[in-house]
Design a protein around this motif. Structure first.
Motif, PDB file in Angstrom:
ATOM      1  N   GLN A 337     -17.524  53.826  -4.793  1.00 50.14           N
ATOM      2  CA  GLN A 337     -18.175  53.184  -3.652  1.00 50.14           C
ATOM      3  C   GLN A 337     -19.170  52.148  -4.154  1.00 50.14           C
ATOM      4  OE1 GLN A 337     -19.846  55.748  -0.693  1.00 50.14           O
ATOM      5  NE2 GLN A 337     -18.046  57.074  -0.603  1.00 50.14           N
ATOM      6  N   GLY A 338     -19.134  50.990  -3.599  1.00 47.38           N
ATOM      7  CA  GLY A 338     -20.024  49.914  -4.025  1.00 47.38           C
ATOM      8  C   GLY A 338     -19.361  48.940  -4.979  1.00 47.38           C
ATOM      9  N   GLU A 339     -18.145  49.260  -5.462  1.00 43.71           N
ATOM     10  CA  GLU A 339     -17.460  48.350  -6.385  1.00 43.71           C
ATOM     11  C   GLU A 339     -16.691  47.290  -5.592  1.00 43.71           C
ATOM     12  OE1 GLU A 339     -18.012  48.294  -9.463  1.00 43.71           O
ATOM     13  OE2 GLU A 339     -19.028  50.220  -9.724  1.00 43.71           O
ATOM     14  N   ASP A 340     -17.436  46.501  -4.816  1.00 40.18           N
ATOM     15  CA  ASP A 340     -16.804  45.538  -3.924  1.00 40.18           C
ATOM     16  C   ASP A 340     -16.401  44.244  -4.618  1.00 40.18           C
ATOM     17  OD1 ASP A 340     -19.372  44.636  -4.379  1.00 40.18           O
ATOM     18  OD2 ASP A 340     -20.046  44.855  -2.323  1.00 40.18           O
ATOM     19  N   ARG A 341     -16.768  44.084  -5.902  1.00 43.89           N
ATOM     20  CA  ARG A 341     -16.380  42.868  -6.618  1.00 43.89           C
ATOM     21  C   ARG A 341     -14.974  42.969  -7.220  1.00 43.89           C
ATOM     22  NH1 ARG A 341     -21.811  41.874 -10.127  1.00 43.89           N
ATOM     23  NH2 ARG A 341     -20.911  43.677 -11.174  1.00 43.89           N
ATOM     24  N   LEU A 342     -14.425  44.162  -7.266  1.00 38.43           N
ATOM     25  CA  LEU A 342     -13.088  44.346  -7.822  1.00 38.43           C
ATOM     26  C   LEU A 342     -12.034  43.997  -6.772  1.00 38.43           C
ATOM     27  CD1 LEU A 342     -13.523  47.799  -9.617  1.00 38.43           C
ATOM     28  CD2 LEU A 342     -13.705  45.517 -10.623  1.00 38.43           C
ATOM     29  N   LYS A 343     -10.973  43.330  -7.205  1.00 38.44           N
ATOM     30  CA  LYS A 343      -9.903  43.059  -6.249  1.00 38.44           C
ATOM     31  C   LYS A 343      -9.255  44.381  -5.858  1.00 38.44           C
ATOM     32  CE  LYS A 343      -6.670  41.625  -9.923  1.00 38.44           C
ATOM     33  NZ  LYS A 343      -5.825  40.495 -10.405  1.00 38.44           N
ATOM     34  N   THR A 345      -6.335  45.514  -5.445  1.00 39.85           N
ATOM     35  CA  THR A 345      -5.214  46.060  -6.207  1.00 39.85           C
ATOM     36  C   THR A 345      -5.702  46.903  -7.378  1.00 39.85           C
ATOM     37  OG1 THR A 345      -3.996  44.055  -5.665  1.00 39.85           O
ATOM     38  CG2 THR A 345      -3.058  45.468  -7.371  1.00 39.85           C
ATOM     39  N   VAL A 346      -6.789  46.457  -7.991  1.00 36.72           N
ATOM     40  CA  VAL A 346      -7.355  47.190  -9.120  1.00 36.72           C
ATOM     41  C   VAL A 346      -8.242  48.330  -8.632  1.00 36.72           C
ATOM     42  CG1 VAL A 346      -8.825  47.017 -11.154  1.00 36.72           C
ATOM     43  CG2 VAL A 346      -7.238  45.166 -10.614  1.00 36.72           C
ATOM     44  N   ARG A 347      -9.086  48.042  -7.679  1.00 31.57           N
ATOM     45  CA  ARG A 347     -10.014  49.073  -7.177  1.00 31.57           C
ATOM     46  C   ARG A 347      -9.268  50.292  -6.666  1.00 31.57           C
ATOM     47  NH1 ARG A 347     -12.695  50.873  -2.625  1.00 31.57           N
ATOM     48  NH2 ARG A 347     -14.945  51.211  -2.839  1.00 31.57           N
ATOM     49  N   ASN A 348      -8.146  50.087  -6.023  1.00 31.20           N
ATOM     50  CA  ASN A 348      -7.380  51.203  -5.468  1.00 31.20           C
ATOM     51  C   ASN A 348      -6.705  52.056  -6.532  1.00 31.20           C
ATOM     52  OD1 ASN A 348      -8.105  50.386  -2.906  1.00 31.20           O
ATOM     53  ND2 ASN A 348      -6.200  49.262  -2.534  1.00 31.20           N
ATOM     54  N   ALA A 349      -6.715  51.575  -7.775  1.00 30.99           N
ATOM     55  CA  ALA A 349      -6.114  52.347  -8.870  1.00 30.99           C
ATOM     56  C   ALA A 349      -7.162  53.070  -9.702  1.00 30.99           C
ATOM     57  CB  ALA A 349      -5.300  51.421  -9.765  1.00 30.99           C
ATOM     58  N   ILE A 350      -8.431  53.009  -9.279  1.00 33.32           N
ATOM     59  CA  ILE A 350      -9.532  53.589 -10.044  1.00 33.32           C
ATOM     60  C   ILE A 350     -10.089  54.809  -9.322  1.00 33.32           C
ATOM     61  CG2 ILE A 350     -11.927  53.174 -10.774  1.00 33.32           C
ATOM     62  CD1 ILE A 350     -11.118  50.328 -11.464  1.00 33.32           C
ATOM     63  N   ALA A 351     -10.474  55.818 -10.092  1.00 33.58           N
ATOM     64  CA  ALA A 351     -11.115  57.022  -9.551  1.00 33.58           C
ATOM     65  C   ALA A 351     -12.252  57.417 -10.482  1.00 33.58           C
ATOM     66  CB  ALA A 351     -10.112  58.161  -9.422  1.00 33.58           C
ATOM     67  N   PHE A 510     -15.018  44.501 -14.989  1.00 42.02           N
ATOM     68  CA  PHE A 510     -16.342  45.100 -15.093  1.00 42.02           C
ATOM     69  C   PHE A 510     -16.786  45.662 -13.758  1.00 42.02           C
ATOM     70  CE2 PHE A 510     -15.739  42.088 -18.361  1.00 42.02           C
ATOM     71  CZ  PHE A 510     -16.224  42.742 -19.479  1.00 42.02           C
ATOM     72  N   THR A 511     -17.437  46.797 -13.828  1.00 42.32           N
ATOM     73  CA  THR A 511     -17.914  47.472 -12.630  1.00 42.32           C
ATOM     74  C   THR A 511     -19.391  47.171 -12.410  1.00 42.32           C
ATOM     75  OG1 THR A 511     -18.501  49.451 -13.876  1.00 42.32           O
ATOM     76  CG2 THR A 511     -16.264  49.341 -12.975  1.00 42.32           C
ATOM     77  N   LYS A 512     -19.850  47.396 -11.196  1.00 43.90           N
ATOM     78  CA  LYS A 512     -21.273  47.240 -10.893  1.00 43.90           C
ATOM     79  C   LYS A 512     -22.043  48.511 -11.230  1.00 43.90           C
ATOM     80  CE  LYS A 512     -22.268  45.670  -6.796  1.00 43.90           C
ATOM     81  NZ  LYS A 512     -22.146  45.457  -5.327  1.00 43.90           N
ATOM     82  N   PRO A 526     -19.281  51.211 -19.587  1.00 44.01           N
ATOM     83  CA  PRO A 526     -18.117  50.772 -20.359  1.00 44.01           C
ATOM     84  C   PRO A 526     -17.285  49.758 -19.589  1.00 44.01           C
ATOM     85  CG  PRO A 526     -18.326  53.164 -20.383  1.00 44.01           C
ATOM     86  CD  PRO A 526     -19.269  52.660 -19.344  1.00 44.01           C
ATOM     87  N   PRO A 527     -16.883  48.678 -20.266  1.00 43.27           N
ATOM     88  CA  PRO A 527     -15.931  47.773 -19.629  1.00 43.27           C
ATOM     89  C   PRO A 527     -14.578  48.454 -19.498  1.00 43.27           C
ATOM     90  CG  PRO A 527     -16.289  47.148 -21.908  1.00 43.27           C
ATOM     91  CD  PRO A 527     -17.254  48.261 -21.613  1.00 43.27           C
ATOM     92  N   VAL A 528     -13.725  47.852 -18.722  1.00 45.05           N
ATOM     93  CA  VAL A 528     -12.425  48.459 -18.404  1.00 45.05           C
ATOM     94  C   VAL A 528     -11.303  47.557 -18.909  1.00 45.05           C
ATOM     95  CG1 VAL A 528     -10.929  49.264 -16.548  1.00 45.05           C
ATOM     96  CG2 VAL A 528     -13.419  49.552 -16.363  1.00 45.05           C
ATOM     97  N   ILE A 529     -10.487  48.078 -19.799  1.00 43.97           N
ATOM     98  CA  ILE A 529      -9.283  47.362 -20.252  1.00 43.97           C
ATOM     99  C   ILE A 529      -8.160  47.725 -19.286  1.00 43.97           C
ATOM    100  CG2 ILE A 529      -7.641  47.000 -22.115  1.00 43.97           C
ATOM    101  CD1 ILE A 529      -9.810  47.930 -24.076  1.00 43.97           C
ATOM    102  N   TYR A 530      -7.827  46.792 -18.418  1.00 48.67           N
ATOM    103  CA  TYR A 530      -6.802  47.087 -17.415  1.00 48.67           C
ATOM    104  C   TYR A 530      -5.512  46.307 -17.655  1.00 48.67           C
ATOM    105  CZ  TYR A 530      -7.160  42.618 -14.933  1.00 48.67           C
ATOM    106  OH  TYR A 530      -7.098  41.288 -14.592  1.00 48.67           O
ATOM    107  N   ALA A 531      -5.581  45.289 -18.579  1.00 50.12           N
ATOM    108  CA  ALA A 531      -4.426  44.427 -18.808  1.00 50.12           C
ATOM    109  C   ALA A 531      -4.375  44.051 -20.285  1.00 50.12           C
ATOM    110  CB  ALA A 531      -4.526  43.181 -17.917  1.00 50.12           C
ATOM    111  N   ASP A 532      -3.480  43.142 -20.659  1.00 40.89           N
ATOM    112  CA  ASP A 532      -3.362  42.726 -22.051  1.00 40.89           C
ATOM    113  C   ASP A 532      -4.618  41.976 -22.486  1.00 40.89           C
ATOM    114  OD1 ASP A 532      -0.861  43.813 -22.393  1.00 40.89           O
ATOM    115  OD2 ASP A 532       0.201  41.985 -21.833  1.00 40.89           O
TER     116      ASP A 532
END
Length: 763
Positions: A337-343, A345-351, A510-512, A526-532
């Motif tokens: 909650q509050g991670e409104d800067r993530l698109k 498609t990505v936000r919905n894959a995070i828990a 990056f998350t808030k 921690p930053p998030v490696i989600y792609a290449d």
């Protein structure tokens, strides 16, 4: 939900959604609030955590996992395990003494701090000497009462198991483990008896050390511990909890007289499930199945988890299956909650933690009551993961081609170290015992505020760059005045040693509010490696070149190494960690080349996390170390022979990987030794190390400033086993978290200590 499946949590993040825990501690340490206010604030936060888990539908809610600093330190304090240097004379441990053990005091150094298994969480290492263990306070009992009285929750007390507690401790020979266990068994029994008398139903006994590999003596000791407990505390249901890897040999653990066994079905490589297939699960034993990843942030594939549960139910008696995360949720942030800067498609894959508890409840309900009742929720899960997996940046052809060409890249420097050392000495003309720092200087409130104004757009890029340049100017002048031999630019432009690079590389997000605890009140995001991962443009050249323009002394370029960037990020889970490390190494290789082309010919590529990624089982070490070392060499080996490569490692046990450290082929390595009281030096008495080395001479994680005499003694001890020509003098880590006043005092003492030792050896 059907009663045939129970849900449980193994632990919840302590820090709070907005890091309230951190603020309370730091306000107390700085004198802004009283002990009473600290305790009141902590109680409020603890209650909030309990209610969150209750509202998520978790049935077995952990109590006793909440701490004022570290759960291992809590266990040591609970049993009166206090080193003699603190002057403890019995009774309940005061908060002043508790924090002195963690952070040091004017009269005593802090206890050693090291990594919790292969995570980035640090625990305080218990020092067991001749103390007679006593139960100074029953912390799990107090936590159980608090949950019951304040929230109406019949909690599940969490206790660090005796076997693991002793395995994580120091101060006694390994051969005495069984004898020391006999000394501690009575206080463990007393603790558990008091819990039983209170009416506690379940106790979670954390024994993660069993996944590191059990020999015959270990199994005998575990049998002795749990048979004694079973005979002295009959009727109390113990869930012996393992995590982080497969529990082997599983048959030996199933034979222990405990009510249930908790297993990790996420990070076990499939071994736990395979063992269950081959064994007859005991009819009287509960299974705590860790099906939700407690160490990474990706949403679970509900369909895959339901299939796993279906298979487990074929082996485990009805009503004796507990579904839970794979480990404590301490290792993930609190809420998405509050991670409104993530698109989306990505936000919905995070828990994060709260979302993991929600998906645990959903999966358990679907498994118990039928998937048709939850068809919409399960369909949403499938759709979210499908969209995320299809993102084009997760399958870049140019990155795949670079990785394919890896085999064509040289695997070593053009000259071996012995020959490089000669040309580097001629080039740099450094004094004996050269002095330097690890990289960062204090990140003051002024620096943090300037960065915040720039990020918010209040300051222009030009104004912020000018501010950073002024900080660099002051840092260079400061180091020259101190008399350091090799300088750094100070890293004022960097928030975090991994996040900074992630922001400049493709493949990161990056998350808030994605904060997790690293040690004490120190939290990292921690930053998030989600792609290449791929190089975009030079990341550090501008600041390094400017710093070098201000002085005739060498200035090190400062990078974070590929394995540390990997281990300190949340990493995509569809590729092997080796594959991701190679992508990062190739990107850093281009940065190293850019620095050298710009005239920066001392380059430090830090790998403080290389040890923590080591698999917990010895048979898996070689494979990991081979690819980790190769990733470092990919990043660093294109430079000229005269270019000096440095690296840094901190707060880990390195005795068992000296050969691999040497194989990294860095010209100079600095390693923490201050909190371990020089114990690493013993490794160099037993194993030859031929490259440059700096053993940190003072602890930067403590506000205590050691005097010159103390540092001189550390240097002199090291010189008994190391040649003076290979020895560097430095703090044990970066100075980012310290204040300028204590930094100046400590570095002055360090430079003076180096001068005194130079004179003593005739230079």
């Amino acid at each position: 939900m059907s009663s045939t499946i129970t849900t449980s949590s193994l632990g919840y993040p302590r820090i709070g959604r907005n890091r309230e825990w951190k603020k309370l501690l730091e306000d107390f340490w700085s004198g802004k609030i009283s002990e009473e206010q600290l305790r009141a604030g902590m109680s409020g936060l603890q209650l909030q955590h309990l209610k969150t888990q209750q509202q998520a539908g978790i049935e077995l809610i952990p109590v006793g996992d909440f701490t004022f600093y570290d759960h291992v330190l809590d266990t040591a304090a609970m049993f009166g395990v206090v080193p003699p240097r603190y002057g403890y004379d019995g009774g309940e441990i005061s908060l002043e003494l508790y924090f002195a053990m963690a952070r040091g005091s004017a009269g005593a150094t802090a206890c050693e701090m090291t990594k919790w298994f292969n995570t980035n969480y640090h625990y305080i290492v218990p020092e067991i000497g001749e103390q007679t263990p006593v139960l100074t306070a029953n912390k799990p009992l107090a936590a159980y009462r608090f949950a019951k009285e304040q929230a109406g929750i019949e909690g599940k007390p969490v206790v660090l198991g005796l076997y693991t507690f002793l395995k994580l401790s120091k101060g006694f020979p390994a051969a005495d483990l069984a004898a020391v266990a006999e000394r501690f068994l009575p206080v463990y029994i007393q603790l558990l008896q008091e819990l039983k008398q209170e009416g506690v139903a379940w106790v979670q006994i954390d024994e993660p050390a069993v996944v590191t590999g059990l020999g015959a003596e270990d199994i005998t000791l575990l049998e002795r511990i749990y048979e004694t407990i079973a005979s002295r505390v009959p009727g109390l249901k113990l869930l012996l909890q393992t995590y982080f890897e497969a529990a082997e040999p599983l048959e030996a653990l199933l034979n222990l007289p405990v009510a249930g066994l908790g297993l990790d079905f996420v990070h076990d490589g499939g071994a736990n499930l395979e063992s269950i297939r081959q064994l007859a699960w005991p009819a009287d034993k509960w299974l705590g199945a860790g099906i939700i990843d407690g160490r990474n942030i990706w949403r679970s594939d509900a369909a895959a988890k339901l299939e796993l549960i279906r298979e487990l139910r074929a082996f485990v008696p009805d009503g004796q299956l507990i579904l839970q995360p794979s480990c404590s949720l301490l290792h993930v942030p609190v809420s998405v909650q509050g991670e409104d800067r993530l698109k989306s498609t990505v936000r919905n894959a995070i828990a994060f933690a709260d979302e993991k508890l929600a998906e645990l409840s959903l999966i358990a309900a679907a498994a118990a009551d039928g998937q048709d009742r939850y068809a919409a929720e399960l369909a949403e899960n499938r759709e979210a993961l499908s969209l995320f997996r299809a993102l084009p940046e997760r399958g870049r052809g140019d990155v795949a081609e670079q990785v394919r060409r890896l085999q064509q890249l040289p695997d070593s420097r053009s000259l071996p170290f012995a020959e490089r050392q000669k040309v580097q000495r001629d080039k740099w003309q450094l004094p004996l015992l050269p002095t330097t720092t690890i990289g960062s200087f204090p990140q003051t409130a002024e620096v943090r505020q300037a960065r915040l104004k720039w990020r918010k757009g209040v300051w222009s890029q030009e104004r912020y760059d000018a501010f950073v340049r002024k900080q660099i100017e002051d840092a260079i002048a400061f180091q020259e005045e101190l008399g350091l031999d090799v300088l750094v630019h100070g890293e004022f432009e960097r928030t975090d040693m991994v996040e900074f690079f992630g922001e400049k590389l493709a493949g990161y997000l990056f998350t808030k509010g994605g904060w997790v605890q690293s040690y004490g009140s120190r939290c990292v995001k921690p930053p998030v490696i989600y792609a290449d991962v791929a190089f975009v443009e030079p990341m550090t050249v501008m600041e390094s070149v400017y710093a070098q323009s201000l002085t005739r002394l060498p200035v090190k370029g400062m990078l974070t190494g590929p394995v540390t960037i990997l281990n300190w990020s949340f990493v995509r889970d569809d590729l092997s960690r080796e594959a991701v490390a190679n992508q990062i190494a190739l990107a850093l290789r281009q940065e190293v080349e850019a620095l050298e082309a710009a005239g920066i010919e001392m380059i430090q590529v830090d790998e403080p996390a290389i040890r923590e990624g080591l698999p917990l089982k010895a048979e898996d070490h070689e494979h990991y170390l081979n690819w980790a070392v190769r990733a470092f060499r990919i990043a660093t080996n294109p430079v000229k022979d005269t270019t000096q490569i440095h690296t840094h490692m901190c707060y880990s046990e390195f005795n068992d990987m000296i050969d691999s450290i040497s194989a990294m082929d860095a010209d100079v390595i600095s390693i923490e030794t201050s909190r371990s009281h020089g114990e690493l030096i013993v490794s160099f008495e037993e194993q030859e190390y031929d490259k440059g080395i700096g053993l940190g001479v003072y602890d930067i994680h403590s506000p205590r400033v050691p005097d010159t005499r103390e540092m001189t003694a550390s240097i002199e001890r090291a010189l008994r086993v190391l040649d003076a020509g290979q020895f560097w003098i430095n703090p044990d880590c970066g100075l980012k978290t310290r204040g300028w006043e204590e930094t100046a005092a400590a570095l002055r003492n360090m430079v003076e200590a180096a001068e005194q030792v130079r004179k003593a050896v005739g230079v």
